[in-house]
Scaffold this active site. Structure first.
Site, PDB file in Angstrom:
ATOM      1  CE  LYS A  21     -11.247  39.797 -39.209  1.00  0.00           C
ATOM      2  NZ  LYS A  21     -10.097  41.037 -39.742  1.00  0.00           N
ATOM      3  CG  ASP A  76       1.088  39.440 -42.400  1.00  0.00           C
ATOM      4  OD1 ASP A  76       1.228  40.688 -42.195  1.00  0.00           O
ATOM      5  OD2 ASP A  76      -0.019  39.352 -42.035  1.00  0.00           O
ATOM      6  NE  ARG A 133     -12.569  42.543 -51.489  1.00  0.00           N
ATOM      7  CZ  ARG A 133     -13.164  41.640 -50.548  1.00  0.00           C
ATOM      8  NH1 ARG A 133     -13.176  40.580 -50.740  1.00  0.00           N
ATOM      9  NH2 ARG A 133     -14.367  42.193 -49.885  1.00  0.00           N
ATOM     10  CD  GLU A 150     -15.748  40.136 -57.046  1.00  0.00           C
ATOM     11  OE1 GLU A 150     -16.535  40.247 -56.553  1.00  0.00           O
ATOM     12  OE2 GLU A 150     -14.839  39.391 -56.770  1.00  0.00           O
ATOM     13  CG  HIS A 164     -17.067  37.889 -53.819  1.00  0.00           C
ATOM     14  ND1 HIS A 164     -16.541  39.031 -54.006  1.00  0.00           N
ATOM     15  CD2 HIS A 164     -16.743  37.564 -52.660  1.00  0.00           C
ATOM     16  CE1 HIS A 164     -15.995  39.501 -52.860  1.00  0.00           C
ATOM     17  NE2 HIS A 164     -16.048  38.457 -51.847  1.00  0.00           N
ATOM     18  CG  LEU A 165     -19.868  31.391 -54.239  1.00  0.00           C
ATOM     19  CD1 LEU A 165     -20.267  29.865 -54.623  1.00  0.00           C
ATOM     20  CD2 LEU A 165     -21.280  32.154 -54.103  1.00  0.00           C
TER      21      LEU A 165
HETATM   22  P1  NAD Z   1      -7.361  40.872 -41.772  1.00  0.00           P
HETATM   23  O1  NAD Z   1      -7.165  42.142 -41.909  1.00  0.00           O
HETATM   24  O2  NAD Z   1      -7.586  39.900 -40.442  1.00  0.00           O
HETATM   25  O3  NAD Z   1      -5.796  40.044 -42.327  1.00  0.00           O
HETATM   26  C1  NAD Z   1      -5.145  40.620 -43.363  1.00  0.00           C
HETATM   27  C2  NAD Z   1      -3.831  40.207 -43.246  1.00  0.00           C
HETATM   28  O4  NAD Z   1      -3.013  40.908 -44.273  1.00  0.00           O
HETATM   29  C3  NAD Z   1      -3.087  41.037 -42.009  1.00  0.00           C
HETATM   30  O5  NAD Z   1      -2.425  39.998 -41.101  1.00  0.00           O
HETATM   31  C4  NAD Z   1      -2.097  42.068 -42.689  1.00  0.00           C
HETATM   32  O6  NAD Z   1      -0.927  42.035 -41.820  1.00  0.00           O
HETATM   33  C5  NAD Z   1      -1.601  41.311 -43.817  1.00  0.00           C
HETATM   34  N1  NAD Z   1      -1.252  42.086 -44.611  1.00  0.00           N
HETATM   35  C6  NAD Z   1      -1.522  43.460 -45.423  1.00  0.00           C
HETATM   36  N2  NAD Z   1      -0.667  43.965 -46.072  1.00  0.00           N
HETATM   37  C7  NAD Z   1       0.116  42.935 -46.613  1.00  0.00           C
HETATM   38  C8  NAD Z   1       1.224  42.823 -47.440  1.00  0.00           C
HETATM   39  N3  NAD Z   1       1.431  43.796 -48.248  1.00  0.00           N
HETATM   40  N4  NAD Z   1       1.880  41.626 -47.644  1.00  0.00           N
HETATM   41  C9  NAD Z   1       1.425  40.565 -46.804  1.00  0.00           C
HETATM   42  N5  NAD Z   1       0.842  40.962 -45.806  1.00  0.00           N
HETATM   43  C10 NAD Z   1      -0.173  41.816 -45.646  1.00  0.00           C
HETATM   44  O7  NAD Z   1      -8.238  40.245 -42.965  1.00  0.00           O
HETATM   45  P2  NAD Z   1      -8.931  39.006 -42.960  1.00  0.00           P
HETATM   46  O8  NAD Z   1     -10.363  39.358 -42.486  1.00  0.00           O
HETATM   47  O9  NAD Z   1      -8.137  37.946 -42.690  1.00  0.00           O
HETATM   48  O10 NAD Z   1      -9.343  38.971 -44.590  1.00  0.00           O
HETATM   49  C11 NAD Z   1      -8.360  38.573 -45.540  1.00  0.00           C
HETATM   50  C12 NAD Z   1      -8.892  38.850 -46.961  1.00  0.00           C
HETATM   51  O11 NAD Z   1     -10.020  38.122 -47.294  1.00  0.00           O
HETATM   52  C13 NAD Z   1      -9.238  40.264 -47.315  1.00  0.00           C
HETATM   53  O12 NAD Z   1      -8.964  40.745 -48.534  1.00  0.00           O
HETATM   54  C14 NAD Z   1     -10.921  40.279 -47.193  1.00  0.00           C
HETATM   55  O13 NAD Z   1     -11.683  41.136 -47.952  1.00  0.00           O
HETATM   56  C15 NAD Z   1     -11.197  38.928 -47.837  1.00  0.00           C
HETATM   57  N6  NAD Z   1     -12.235  38.266 -47.651  1.00  0.00           N
HETATM   58  C16 NAD Z   1     -12.882  37.608 -48.739  1.00  0.00           C
HETATM   59  C17 NAD Z   1     -14.059  36.890 -48.369  1.00  0.00           C
HETATM   60  C18 NAD Z   1     -14.528  36.161 -49.624  1.00  0.00           C
HETATM   61  O14 NAD Z   1     -15.821  36.183 -49.719  1.00  0.00           O
HETATM   62  N7  NAD Z   1     -13.974  35.785 -50.643  1.00  0.00           N
HETATM   63  C19 NAD Z   1     -14.722  36.770 -47.226  1.00  0.00           C
HETATM   64  C20 NAD Z   1     -13.896  37.478 -46.111  1.00  0.00           C
HETATM   65  C21 NAD Z   1     -12.498  38.231 -46.314  1.00  0.00           C
HETATM   66  C1  MLT Z   2     -16.126  40.404 -47.376  1.00  0.00           C
HETATM   67  O1  MLT Z   2     -15.254  41.196 -47.548  1.00  0.00           O
HETATM   68  O2  MLT Z   2     -16.434  40.158 -46.342  1.00  0.00           O
HETATM   69  C2  MLT Z   2     -16.234  39.306 -48.393  1.00  0.00           C
HETATM   70  O3  MLT Z   2     -15.838  39.653 -49.641  1.00  0.00           O
HETATM   71  C3  MLT Z   2     -17.586  38.828 -48.393  1.00  0.00           C
HETATM   72  C4  MLT Z   2     -18.731  39.698 -49.163  1.00  0.00           C
HETATM   73  O4  MLT Z   2     -18.950  40.681 -48.649  1.00  0.00           O
HETATM   74  O5  MLT Z   2     -19.391  38.914 -49.725  1.00  0.00           O
END
Ligand code: NAD
Ligand code: MLT
Length: 529
Positions: free
Chosen positions: A150, A170, A231, A260, A281-282
């Site tokens: 996503k 991916d 992450r 964190e 982590h924003l």
């Molecule tokens: P998602 O599940 O929609 O997408 C993850 C993608 O990673 C999938 O397409 C999956 O096929 C792929 N994937 C899984 N294992 C893999 C591997 N070994 N090699 C390559 N690709 C691989 O998740 P998302 O909602 O897009 O979130 C992605 C990341 O962002 C997550 O770690 C989530 O926790 C993080 N996130 C962080 C914040 C933040 O505050 N910084 C906010 C939202 C999401």
């Molecule tokens: C998440 O996994 O959705 C992000 O890390 C955002 C958060 O919870 O702060």
């Protein structure tokens, strides 16, 4: 219902819960772990972000907990297996902060490219310097996205808007998804050696922990830029620091950390590095995203309270709500069959098969199987078995669960047959719905016909004149009133099975009298909850 909130969650999003008189919402931020252990036993649901470790130890104190609601996407701070074993539903909010995270990925990347943090600090400190903050453009550079889910998908589109070529690694997506987003699917090695910018967007798990290590840095282009808004730990942080210090990497932009708040020496050095753009982590910290995720998890808590299907459970299969509405009566039937057979069948079942015939079999019958399994297992364990942990409990007990479907049904428009294989042989029970009410139509190979009620009595004996009369007399003497009776037999004078629904329980003494009076080969009472 008591709900505890242990991380900062948008108040606006929590209004749904605050306005519901059935819910007591306690916001308890910054609790020590031990304090949380002490109070978690009072709560039915917990709402967290990434700041609370919902681990096995915490869950062991959570005797009342029914739901862990993660207001965000990542569930790496939740021990999902431990929760599942306890029958606790884990939900997340997988969509609400996607855009926010994608925009933040671009924000920190652009800040890095154009030295925004340093230039900002310089001007605010009264200086007017321009040359030291000369940056680089994204246009015509190659972006390497690891994880085209996503967030990764949105980062890909935004990178293309900046006129970048986008490579993707991916292994779990289709080539079509990559091409639809205007990207090219490549191997990790190719991405690593060709990209000018690498941005990771995978979940953190065993496979992705240290996905990018020192060896990968060796093969990267000199001057590589790295972004991690997914992450901490997906990119090895020590290797990142070495790449910056050794000049391999021109810079990096990180929002997330393996610890964190970061406290260890490597992280402190990494954060302090002049070519690092850092945020605490924003990624999901926009008003929009925080409202979205809080509303999403609040809705899930209300779904739980109202006994409605939850939308985003990570430890229960998700079923379409229209399908669930159609399935509910059949789930009740399967539960009755499971409850009944668990009391009548011999011990140590090794395998249970749910067979669906008729119109019902055109649908995904898994929710029905799980409902039947819940009822089957609930009698044989102290642990509460529910839709979350039924399959796990079966697996732990060595019970194989199978399901078969056929749209052809001889006598009934829908029939559910449950077969239990035990060391003493196979036992079968089958039922259907009659005007929406469960009806049992087969037990072992006897055709019978009864509506299961609270107290049931089942006997098998050799069919002889006067047997039913004797049973009636003995039950009458014990002041047990018979509500209904169904008799099944294979041939005249052969073995017969009779099922009574009775108005009150039948005691052991009466059962012994019945056995003697009709020479019963099998006598059992069943109680339907
Ligand atoms: P998602 O599940 O929609 O997408 C993850 C993608 O990673 C999938 O397409 C999956 O096929 C792929 N994937 C899984 N294992 C893999 C591997 N070994 N090699 C390559 N690709 C691989 O998740 P998302 O909602 O897009 O979130 C992605 C990341 O962002 C997550 O770690 C989530 O926790 C993080 N996130 C962080 C914040 C933040 O505050 N910084 C906010 C939202 C999401
Ligand atoms: C998440 O996994 O959705 C992000 O890390 C955002 C958060 O919870 O702060």
């Amino acid at each position: 219902m008591k709900v505890i909130v242990t991380d900062e969650i948008s108040e606006k999003g929590l209004e749904l819960l605050q306005n519901d008189p059935r819910i007591q919402l306690d916001v308890r931020l910054e609790l020590e772990k031990t304090e949380l252990y002490q109070i978690i036993g009072d709560y039915d649901a917990i709402i967290t972000r990434s700041g609370t470790q919902v681990d096995a130890k915490l869950l062991s104190h959570a005797t009342r907990l029914k739901m862990v609601a993660r207001a965000g996407v990542g569930i790496d701070n939740v021990d999902v297996l431990a929760a599942s074993e306890r029958g606790i539903i884990v939900v997340n909010a997988p969509f609400g902060n996607t855009n926010s995270a994608a925009e933040h990925s671009m924000a920190i990347l652009l800040s890095l490219c154009r030295n925004v943090p340093d230039a900002n600090a310089s001007l605010k400190s009264g200086q007017w310097q321009r040359a030291p903050f000369t940056g680089c453009e994204l246009k015509h550079k190659t972006m390497g996205i690891i994880g085209l889910g996503k967030v990764g998908g949105r980062v890909a589109l935004r990178s293309r808007a900046f006129e970048m070529d986008v490579l993707v690694y991916d292994p779990y997506i289709s080539e079509k998804r990559a091409t639809d987003l205007g990207t090219s699917l490549v191997s990790l090695d190719e991405l690593v050696s060709t990209a000018d910018v690498i941005s990771v967007h995978t979940p953190l798990n065993e496979e992705t922990h240290d996905l990018i290590t020192a060896e990968h840095f060796v093969n990267m282009k000199d001057g590589i830029l790295i972004v991690n808004c997914a992450r901490g730990g997906i990119i090895n942080e020590a290797a990142m620091l070495d790449a910056l210090e050794g000049g391999k990497a021109a810079g990096a932009a990180f929002d997330v950390w393996s610890e964190e708040p970061p406290d260890n020496a490597t992280l402190k050095k990494l954060i302090a590095h002049p070519r690092m753009v850092v945020t605490p982590h924003l990624g999901a910290n926009t008003f929009e995203a925080q409202t979205n995720v809080a509303v999403d998890v609040s809705r899930e808590i209300l779904n739980l309270l109202d006994d409605k299907p939850v939308e985003n459970a990570v430890n229960i299969a998700r079923f379409d709500s229209d399908l669930m509405a159609q399935m509910r009566p059949f789930m009740k039937l399967a539960a009755v069959l499971g409850d009944f057979i668990s009391q009548l069948a011999p011990e140590n079942p090794g395998k249970v098969t749910f067979n669906y015939t008729g119109k019902l079999a055109t649908h995904d019958c898994m929710p029905i199987t799980v409902a039947g399994l819940v009822a089957l297992l609930n009698r044989c364990t102290d642990q509460e078995v529910n839709m979350v942990n039924a399959n796990l409990v079966a697996e732990r007990r060595g019970l194989v669960v199978e399901q078969s479907r056929s749209t052809e049904s001889e006598f009934f428009s829908n029939l559910i047959t449950l077969s239990l294989e035990t060391p003493q042989g196979k036992r079968t029970i089958a039922g259907t719905l009659f005007e929406g009410t469960p009806k049992i139509v087969k037990m072992r190979d006897f055709d019978i016909d009864f509506t299961p009620e609270e107290h049931m009595l089942v006997l098998t004996y050799k069919d002889r004149p006067g047997s039913i009369g004797k049973i009636g007399t003995i039950l009458g003497e014990a002041e047990v009133n018979i509500g209904a009776m169904s008799l099944g037999r294979r041939v005249k004078g052969g073995e017969a099975m009779v099922v009574f629904s009775v108005d009150s329980p039948v005691d052991e003494k009466t059962l012994a009298k019945l056995t003697e009076a009709v020479g019963a080969s099998f006598v059992k009472v069943a109680y339907l909850s």
